[in-house]
Write a protein that holds these residues in place. Structure first.
Motif, PDB file in Angstrom:
ATOM      1  N   ILE A   1       0.870  -1.092   0.055  1.00 42.73           N
ATOM      2  CA  ILE A   1      -0.073  -0.076   0.057  1.00 42.73           C
ATOM      3  C   ILE A   1       0.860   1.124   0.077  1.00 42.73           C
ATOM      4  CG2 ILE A   1      -2.113  -0.866   0.836  1.00 42.73           C
ATOM      5  CD1 ILE A   1      -1.085  -0.164   3.685  1.00 42.73           C
TER       6      ILE A   1
ATOM      7  N   ASP B   1      -1.352   3.710   2.120  1.00 49.05           N
ATOM      8  CA  ASP B   1      -0.789   3.707   3.623  1.00 49.05           C
ATOM      9  C   ASP B   1      -0.761   5.312   3.780  1.00 49.05           C
ATOM     10  OD1 ASP B   1       0.684   3.228   5.772  1.00 49.05           O
ATOM     11  OD2 ASP B   1       2.385   2.613   4.851  1.00 49.05           O
TER      12      ASP B   1
ATOM     13  N   ASP C   1      13.198  -3.017  -1.670  1.00 47.24           N
ATOM     14  CA  ASP C   1      13.351  -2.051  -0.343  1.00 47.24           C
ATOM     15  C   ASP C   1      12.335  -2.282   0.876  1.00 47.24           C
ATOM     16  OD1 ASP C   1      11.145  -1.514  -2.056  1.00 47.24           O
ATOM     17  OD2 ASP C   1      10.956   0.641  -1.606  1.00 47.24           O
TER      18      ASP C   1
ATOM     19  N   ILE D   1      14.723   4.874  -9.401  1.00 46.50           N
ATOM     20  CA  ILE D   1      13.764   5.818  -9.727  1.00 46.50           C
ATOM     21  C   ILE D   1      12.986   6.373  -8.421  1.00 46.50           C
ATOM     22  CG2 ILE D   1      11.490   6.668 -10.880  1.00 46.50           C
ATOM     23  CD1 ILE D   1      12.860   5.105 -13.433  1.00 46.50           C
TER      24      ILE D   1
ATOM     25  N   TYR E   1       2.424   5.025   0.014  1.00 46.11           N
ATOM     26  CA  TYR E   1       2.347   6.232   0.956  1.00 46.11           C
ATOM     27  C   TYR E   1       1.435   7.178   0.220  1.00 46.11           C
ATOM     28  CZ  TYR E   1       5.763   4.512   4.119  1.00 46.11           C
ATOM     29  OH  TYR E   1       6.856   3.568   4.782  1.00 46.11           O
TER      30      TYR E   1
ATOM     31  N   THR F   1       4.746  -2.068  -9.723  1.00 40.75           N
ATOM     32  CA  THR F   1       4.389  -3.314  -8.965  1.00 40.75           C
ATOM     33  C   THR F   1       3.042  -3.595  -9.105  1.00 40.75           C
ATOM     34  OG1 THR F   1       5.939  -2.352  -7.308  1.00 40.75           O
ATOM     35  CG2 THR F   1       4.280  -4.425  -6.446  1.00 40.75           C
TER      36      THR F   1
ATOM     37  N   GLY G   1       8.579  -4.385  -3.688  1.00 42.94           N
ATOM     38  CA  GLY G   1       9.939  -3.953  -4.177  1.00 42.94           C
ATOM     39  C   GLY G   1      10.910  -4.526  -3.028  1.00 42.94           C
TER      40      GLY G   1
ATOM     41  N   TRP H   1      13.345  -0.279 -10.666  1.00 42.35           N
ATOM     42  CA  TRP H   1      13.527   0.724 -12.154  1.00 42.35           C
ATOM     43  C   TRP H   1      14.606   1.640 -11.790  1.00 42.35           C
ATOM     44  CZ3 TRP H   1      12.466  -0.695 -16.724  1.00 42.35           C
ATOM     45  CH2 TRP H   1      11.450  -1.727 -17.044  1.00 42.35           C
TER      46      TRP H   1
HETATM   47  N1  MSP Z   1       3.995   2.283   2.578  1.00 43.48           N
HETATM   48  C1  MSP Z   1       5.028   1.335   2.410  1.00 43.48           C
HETATM   49  C2  MSP Z   1       4.365   0.073   2.118  1.00 43.48           C
HETATM   50  C3  MSP Z   1       3.620  -0.430   3.037  1.00 43.48           C
HETATM   51  S1  MSP Z   1       2.984  -2.128   2.721  1.00 43.48           S
HETATM   52  C4  MSP Z   1       2.114  -2.975   3.685  1.00 43.48           C
HETATM   53  C5  MSP Z   1       5.761   1.896   1.204  1.00 43.48           C
HETATM   54  N2  MSP Z   1       5.193   2.712   0.304  1.00 43.48           N
HETATM   55  S2  MSP Z   1       5.884   3.433  -1.087  1.00 43.48           S
HETATM   56  O1  MSP Z   1       5.134   4.309  -1.509  1.00 43.48           O
HETATM   57  O2  MSP Z   1       7.257   4.010  -0.656  1.00 43.48           O
HETATM   58  O3  MSP Z   1       5.932   2.240  -1.909  1.00 43.48           O
HETATM   59  C6  MSP Z   1       7.045   1.311  -2.196  1.00 43.48           C
HETATM   60  C7  MSP Z   1       6.863   0.315  -3.455  1.00 43.48           C
HETATM   61  O4  MSP Z   1       6.802   1.020  -4.503  1.00 43.48           O
HETATM   62  C8  MSP Z   1       8.105  -0.558  -3.364  1.00 43.48           C
HETATM   63  O5  MSP Z   1       8.224  -1.758  -2.620  1.00 43.48           O
HETATM   64  C9  MSP Z   1       7.751  -0.710  -4.834  1.00 43.48           C
HETATM   65  O6  MSP Z   1       6.850  -1.785  -4.920  1.00 43.48           O
HETATM   66  C10 MSP Z   1       7.658   0.513  -5.326  1.00 43.48           C
HETATM   67  N3  MSP Z   1       8.453   1.137  -6.070  1.00 43.48           N
HETATM   68  C11 MSP Z   1       9.017   2.453  -5.774  1.00 43.48           C
HETATM   69  N4  MSP Z   1       9.932   2.949  -6.345  1.00 43.48           N
HETATM   70  C12 MSP Z   1      10.404   1.940  -7.117  1.00 43.48           C
HETATM   71  C13 MSP Z   1      11.343   1.822  -8.233  1.00 43.48           C
HETATM   72  N5  MSP Z   1      12.122   2.665  -8.537  1.00 43.48           N
HETATM   73  N6  MSP Z   1      11.266   0.669  -9.017  1.00 43.48           N
HETATM   74  C14 MSP Z   1      10.605  -0.475  -8.634  1.00 43.48           C
HETATM   75  N7  MSP Z   1       9.436  -0.298  -7.842  1.00 43.48           N
HETATM   76  C15 MSP Z   1       9.528   0.579  -6.740  1.00 43.48           C
HETATM   77  O7  MSP Z   1       7.096   1.368   1.027  1.00 43.48           O
END
Ligand code: MSP
Length: 498
Positions: free
Chosen positions: A12, A51, A258, A295, A14, A26, A256, A288
């Motif tokens: 989910i 989130d 991270d 990114i 942010y 994703t 991802g 990516w």
């Molecule tokens: N809110 C948390 C996740 C909570 S899940 C219970 C979070 N949010 S986030 O907005 O930062 O989204 C992270 C996710 O976005 C990564 O895990 C990935 O799925 C996707 N990505 C964000 N940047 C990315 C790239 N540059 N490349 C590929 N996917 C990445 O973490």
């Protein structure tokens, strides 16, 4: 979960961030898997969402001078609009500020507290404001954390360490639990060190934008303890037992790399403590990159998916993202490689085959599908490959080799183009109309099967193609094209771009 149901989730996101190509990736991956499983006739539940709690949201709202909830409501549509534009077929969209979610988070907290797995302690240590958590000296030195300050406060802790051995055992006995393999090894490596307990509260005096602890109203829940629970709220934990039984455990949590530790360590130990089954698989994909950097908003190199879709169409964007990334590894985004893929795979190979076949049928067979006739060696090769392609693609998708599944289908299309070149129906039709009809039928039928197999990736354009051939539906058996049925007019499927 019964064996025929398929439940897939995305992180989910942010609510504060503007969605970029990384988030889109994703979500798209989940969409392709969901569509693929629906096509197989499996009941499918696809969950995504936002989130919305935590310090960053609170601070951003303060900056704009609005209440945090108002701020979330203002930001959330950006995601929903992008998912609509990308044709994301989610079944549920969860926001952590919803009542249904708060109820479950508080329910779990109370259960875990009652079972003795949450205790109170005074903690003094380093805190990273940007990551919203306490960090170790070593982490502070790594340079990966910003806004670090010393903090001393009373907090609540989850006995995560207690589940370390059980988690290691689970990972070892369930080889698919963490995928790909190298991420599993990374988590097992991390678990070689003693696993600390997890601070799961934040005093309201410091942060109040969160879910209140049911056993102490001076505190809210740590944002990750809140967010992870979304995966069980949506399918009906504590609200709809039948639905929950049907979908849980999830087939895949897609994430991802991270956010591997939160998903592969925090989440399973939380579930163990609450006595809930663990998800079947957590799959972490790579990043990516652009010019070697991830990114991301903080790097400032984001690619706006909306403008890419506006310029080139949604299906080509979906195709590129799915075809270009080897799941589990990082991939490079460049507009040059995007255009190259578009022109070679989509315009030259795929779109061109449809336009050749339909033009010749229109010109020589009254705009109808010709008879397939008695197949010769050359057609039998194409037919037999077409018949085995479905199974091959299915196996690859199950192994999460989406790019290979696409490439296998594209190679088939290329082989059909080659067969067209060799058989030259545009010449053959002048001498032997029946033989040319056979060639066109075979090429058209191969194209139809390819379109069905590519439909989860490019739902729109493949539908146009299937409509053009008057052969809608997802049948993968050879012979779906009906001789004598009328072709429909269509625009060029993938006009070349410069
Ligand atoms: N809110 C948390 C996740 C909570 S899940 C219970 C979070 N949010 S986030 O907005 O930062 O989204 C992270 C996710 O976005 C990564 O895990 C990935 O799925 C996707 N990505 C964000 N940047 C990315 C790239 N540059 N490349 C590929 N996917 C990445 O973490």
């Amino acid at each position: 979960m019964n064996s025929t149901s398929f439940y897939v989730t995305t992180p989910i996101y942010y609510v504060n961030d503007k969605p970029h190509i990384g988030h889109a990736y994703t979500t798209l991956l989940a969409d392709v898997l969901a569509r693929y499983h629906r096509n197989l006739g499996q009941e499918t539940f696809f969950l995504t969402g936002l989130d919305e709690h935590g310090q960053k949201v609170q601070q951003a709202a303060e900056k704009c001078g609005v209440e945090p909830m108002k701020h979330c409501d203002k930001m959330a549509p950006r995601f929903i609009e992008l998912w609509d534009k990308l044709h994301i077929s989610y079944d549920d969209f969860i926001r952590t500020t919803e009542k249904r979610h708060k109820k479950v988070v508080q329910g779990i907290l109370q259960n875990v507290y009652d079972s003795g797995d949450i205790y109170e302690n005074e903690y003094e240590g380093l805190y990273s404001v940007s990551e919203e958590r306490f960090i170790t000296e070593k982490e502070a030195e790594s340079g990966e954390f910003r806004d670090i300050k010393e903090l001393k406060e009373k907090n609540y802790f989850f006995r995560m360490g207690k589940y370390q051995e059980a988690l290691i055992n689970h990972i070892k006995t369930n080889p698919k639990f963490i995928q790909p393999e190298h991420r599993k090894n990374e988590v097992l490596g991390f678990l070689k060190q003693p696993l600390n307990d997890l601070c799961i509260s934040r005093p309201k005096s410091r942060l109040n934008w969160g879910i209140e602890l049911p056993f102490d109203s001076d505190y809210v829940t740590y944002v990750w303890f809140d967010a992870l629970i979304n995966y069980i709220t949506a399918p009906g934990f504590m609200s709809d037992d039948n639905s929950f039984q049907k979908w849980w455990p999830a087939s895949y949590h897609l994430i991802g790399k991270d956010i591997l530790t939160t998903h592969a360590v925090y989440w399973p130990t939380m579930l163990m403590s609450a006595n809930i089954e663990l998800p079947k698989s957590i799959f972490a994909h790579g990043w990516w990159l652009m010019a070697e950097s991830k990114i991301s908003k903080s790097v400032g190199n984001v690619v706006d998916p909306i403008s890419l879709i506006d310029d080139y169409g949604v299906d080509p964007v979906r195709y590129y993202l799915m075809r270009e990334m080897v799941l589990g590894q990082d991939a490079n985004f460049t507009i040059e490689s995007f255009i190259k893929r578009y022109n070679s795979d989509l315009a030259n190979d795929f779109g061109n085959l449809l336009s050749r076949v339909s033009t010749l049928m229109k010109k020589n067979y009254d705009g109808k599908i010709p008879e397939s006739g008695e197949l010769t060696e050359a057609e039998l090769i194409i037919k037999s490959k077409g018949e085995s392609l479905g199974k091959l693609v299915k196996d690859m998708i199950e192994e999460m080799r989406i790019n290979d599944a696409i490439e296998e289908t594209m190679q088939y299309i290329r082989s059909v183009n080659k067969y067209m070149e060799e058989s030259a129906p545009w010449k053959l039709v002048k001498e032997d109309k029946e033989a040319a009809g056979r060639v066109l039928y075979t090429a058209g039928e191969a194209l139809r099967i390819s379109a069905v197999l590519l439909s989860p990736v490019m739902p729109n354009r493949t539908e146009i193609l299937l409509e053009a051939l008057n052969a809608k539906g997802g049948n993968l058996d050879w012979g779906g094209l009906k001789s004598g049925s009328e072709l429909k007019d269509h625009k060029p499927l993938f006009p070349r771009v410069k």
